[in-house]
Motif scaffolding. Structure first.
Motif, PDB file in Angstrom:
ATOM      1  N   ALA A   1      11.914  14.771  86.606  1.00 49.29           N
ATOM      2  CA  ALA A   1      12.068  16.134  87.130  1.00 49.29           C
ATOM      3  C   ALA A   1      10.966  16.450  88.143  1.00 49.29           C
ATOM      4  N   THR A   2       9.742  16.011  87.850  1.00 52.65           N
ATOM      5  CA  THR A   2       8.625  16.217  88.785  1.00 52.65           C
ATOM      6  C   THR A   2       8.911  15.534  90.111  1.00 52.65           C
ATOM      7  N   ARG A   3       9.368  14.297  90.052  1.00 56.03           N
ATOM      8  CA  ARG A   3       9.687  13.569  91.288  1.00 56.03           C
ATOM      9  C   ARG A   3      10.769  14.288  92.092  1.00 56.03           C
ATOM     10  N   ARG A   4      11.786  14.776  91.408  1.00 62.02           N
ATOM     11  CA  ARG A   4      12.889  15.438  92.109  1.00 62.02           C
ATOM     12  C   ARG A   4      12.450  16.764  92.721  1.00 62.02           C
ATOM     13  N   ILE A   5      11.660  17.525  91.984  1.00 61.28           N
ATOM     14  CA  ILE A   5      11.208  18.827  92.482  1.00 61.28           C
ATOM     15  C   ILE A   5      10.280  18.661  93.682  1.00 61.28           C
ATOM     16  N   LEU A   6       9.344  17.739  93.595  1.00 63.28           N
ATOM     17  CA  LEU A   6       8.378  17.567  94.676  1.00 63.28           C
ATOM     18  C   LEU A   6       8.949  16.751  95.838  1.00 63.28           C
ATOM     19  N   GLY A   7       9.952  15.931  95.544  1.00 65.25           N
ATOM     20  CA  GLY A   7      10.524  15.088  96.589  1.00 65.25           C
ATOM     21  C   GLY A   7      11.570  15.773  97.431  1.00 65.25           C
ATOM     22  N   ASP A   8      12.173  16.826  96.902  1.00 65.37           N
ATOM     23  CA  ASP A   8      13.239  17.519  97.622  1.00 65.37           C
ATOM     24  C   ASP A   8      13.107  19.015  97.395  1.00 65.37           C
ATOM     25  N   PRO A   9      12.193  19.655  98.124  1.00 64.49           N
ATOM     26  CA  PRO A   9      11.964  21.085  97.908  1.00 64.49           C
ATOM     27  C   PRO A   9      13.107  21.975  98.353  1.00 64.49           C
ATOM     28  N   GLY A  10      14.113  21.412  99.028  1.00 68.50           N
ATOM     29  CA  GLY A  10      15.268  22.201  99.435  1.00 68.50           C
ATOM     30  C   GLY A  10      14.951  23.240 100.487  1.00 68.50           C
ATOM     31  N   GLY A  11      13.925  22.979 101.289  1.00 68.16           N
ATOM     32  CA  GLY A  11      13.593  23.892 102.369  1.00 68.16           C
ATOM     33  C   GLY A  11      12.727  25.054 101.951  1.00 68.16           C
ATOM     34  N   GLY A  12      12.488  25.232 100.677  1.00 64.82           N
ATOM     35  CA  GLY A  12      11.662  26.329 100.203  1.00 64.82           C
ATOM     36  C   GLY A  12      10.248  25.874  99.901  1.00 64.82           C
ATOM     37  N   PRO A  13       9.400  26.782  99.461  1.00 63.47           N
ATOM     38  CA  PRO A  13       8.030  26.414  99.095  1.00 63.47           C
ATOM     39  C   PRO A  13       8.030  25.461  97.905  1.00 63.47           C
ATOM     40  N   VAL A  14       7.087  24.540  97.909  1.00 59.66           N
ATOM     41  CA  VAL A  14       7.001  23.542  96.838  1.00 59.66           C
ATOM     42  C   VAL A  14       6.103  24.092  95.728  1.00 59.66           C
ATOM     43  N   PRO A  15       6.608  24.162  94.493  1.00 65.15           N
ATOM     44  CA  PRO A  15       5.757  24.682  93.417  1.00 65.15           C
ATOM     45  C   PRO A  15       4.689  23.674  93.016  1.00 65.15           C
ATOM     46  N   ARG A  16       3.665  24.158  92.401  1.00 61.06           N
ATOM     47  CA  ARG A  16       2.659  23.288  91.792  1.00 61.06           C
ATOM     48  C   ARG A  16       3.143  22.939  90.391  1.00 61.06           C
ATOM     49  N   ILE A  17       2.915  21.711  89.987  1.00 65.34           N
ATOM     50  CA  ILE A  17       3.372  21.271  88.669  1.00 65.34           C
ATOM     51  C   ILE A  17       2.180  20.892  87.800  1.00 65.34           C
ATOM     52  N   LEU A  18       2.117  21.514  86.623  1.00 61.51           N
ATOM     53  CA  LEU A  18       1.133  21.168  85.609  1.00 61.51           C
ATOM     54  C   LEU A  18       1.859  20.442  84.480  1.00 61.51           C
ATOM     55  N   VAL A  19       1.444  19.229  84.215  1.00 66.16           N
ATOM     56  CA  VAL A  19       2.085  18.409  83.199  1.00 66.16           C
ATOM     57  C   VAL A  19       1.538  18.783  81.830  1.00 66.16           C
ATOM     58  N   LEU A  20       2.440  18.917  80.854  1.00 70.38           N
ATOM     59  CA  LEU A  20       2.059  19.187  79.469  1.00 70.38           C
ATOM     60  C   LEU A  20       2.213  17.908  78.656  1.00 70.38           C
TER      61      LEU A  20
END
Length: 232
Positions: A67-86
């Motif tokens: 999920a992290t790879r998908r979110i950071l790899g394809d922001p869909g034109g919007g701002p990229v969120p910061r991800i904190l891993v739990l």
């Protein structure tokens, strides 16, 4: 930034999500969505455009790493969120892989309420959440020098850095804080921040977490070469 951070919580345990939501709400942080697996997390991010994602690594189905790879790899034109891993463990190959993919840091699930809220605000402002002693152990255990550039999401060509920037990166990777870097190189903290910003820009890195990974994987810092006091 004066507005409250907007957060998505991704964890397969409802009790964990509820607890984190209550902690963050009590600190004025807005939880805009929850997700029980990686697919839900990706969809929630696309729908709500949060500032920060609290991402459990080990979830059924699509895990937090993918999920992290998908979110950071394809922001869909919007701002990229910061991800904190739990994570439940501080030495976890999946956590290291998430840092390498661009996560801004990690938290153990037994984090205190104060630390959780502070961590969200810290990464929302663009910093990385690194306990250098733990991060260094992670990198030393799992890093592979000269990683395959075809699979590495980070830019390892250090030739673009000046000699001073290489020195700063080397010290940063050993866990030095900005204040310690300033004292070491007899510079102001503002100048150190400028050096760090230039390093990240030249290497096309998201934050200090990826910088630490690059320093080890390129051989700039060798495992076991020592580290300074914990930064935060």
């Amino acid at each position: 930034m004066s507005e409250a951070p907007r957060v998505v919580i991704a964890d397969d345990q409802a009790l964990v999500r509820t607890g984190f939501r209550m902690i963050l709400a009590a600190d004025g942080i807005d939880v805009v969505a929850e997700a029980a697996d990686g697919d839900e997390a990706v969809a929630a991010v696309a729908r709500t455009r949060p500032d920060v994602v609290l991402m459990d690594i080990r979830m059924p189905g699509t895990d937090g790493l993918e999920a992290t790879r998908r979110i950071l790899g394809d922001p869909g034109g919007g701002p990229v969120p910061r991800i904190l891993v739990l994570t439940t463990y501080d030495l976890d190959r999946y956590v290291y892989a998430a840092l390498r993919a661009g996560a801004s840091g990690f938290l153990l699930k037994d984090v205190t309420p104060e630390h959780l809220a502070a961590a969200v605000r810290l990464v929302r402002e663009g910093d990385a959440l690194l306990a250098p002693s733990i991060t260094r152990r992670l990198v030393e255990r799992f890093a592979s020098p000269a990683a395959d550039p075809a699979t590495a999401p980070v830019h390892g060509d250090l030739a673009v850095l000046t000699p001073r920037e290489r020195e700063v990166l080397q010290a940063l990777a050993r866990g030095r804080s900005n204040a310690e870097l300033a004292a070491r190189f007899q510079l102001s903290e503002a100048t150190v921040k400028t050096h760090v910003a230039r390093i990240l820009s030249k290497l096309r890195l998201r934050d200090r977490a990826q910088a630490v990974v690059v320093a080890y994987e390129t051989g700039l810092v060798a495992p076991g070469s020592g580290a300074g006091p914990a930064e935060r």
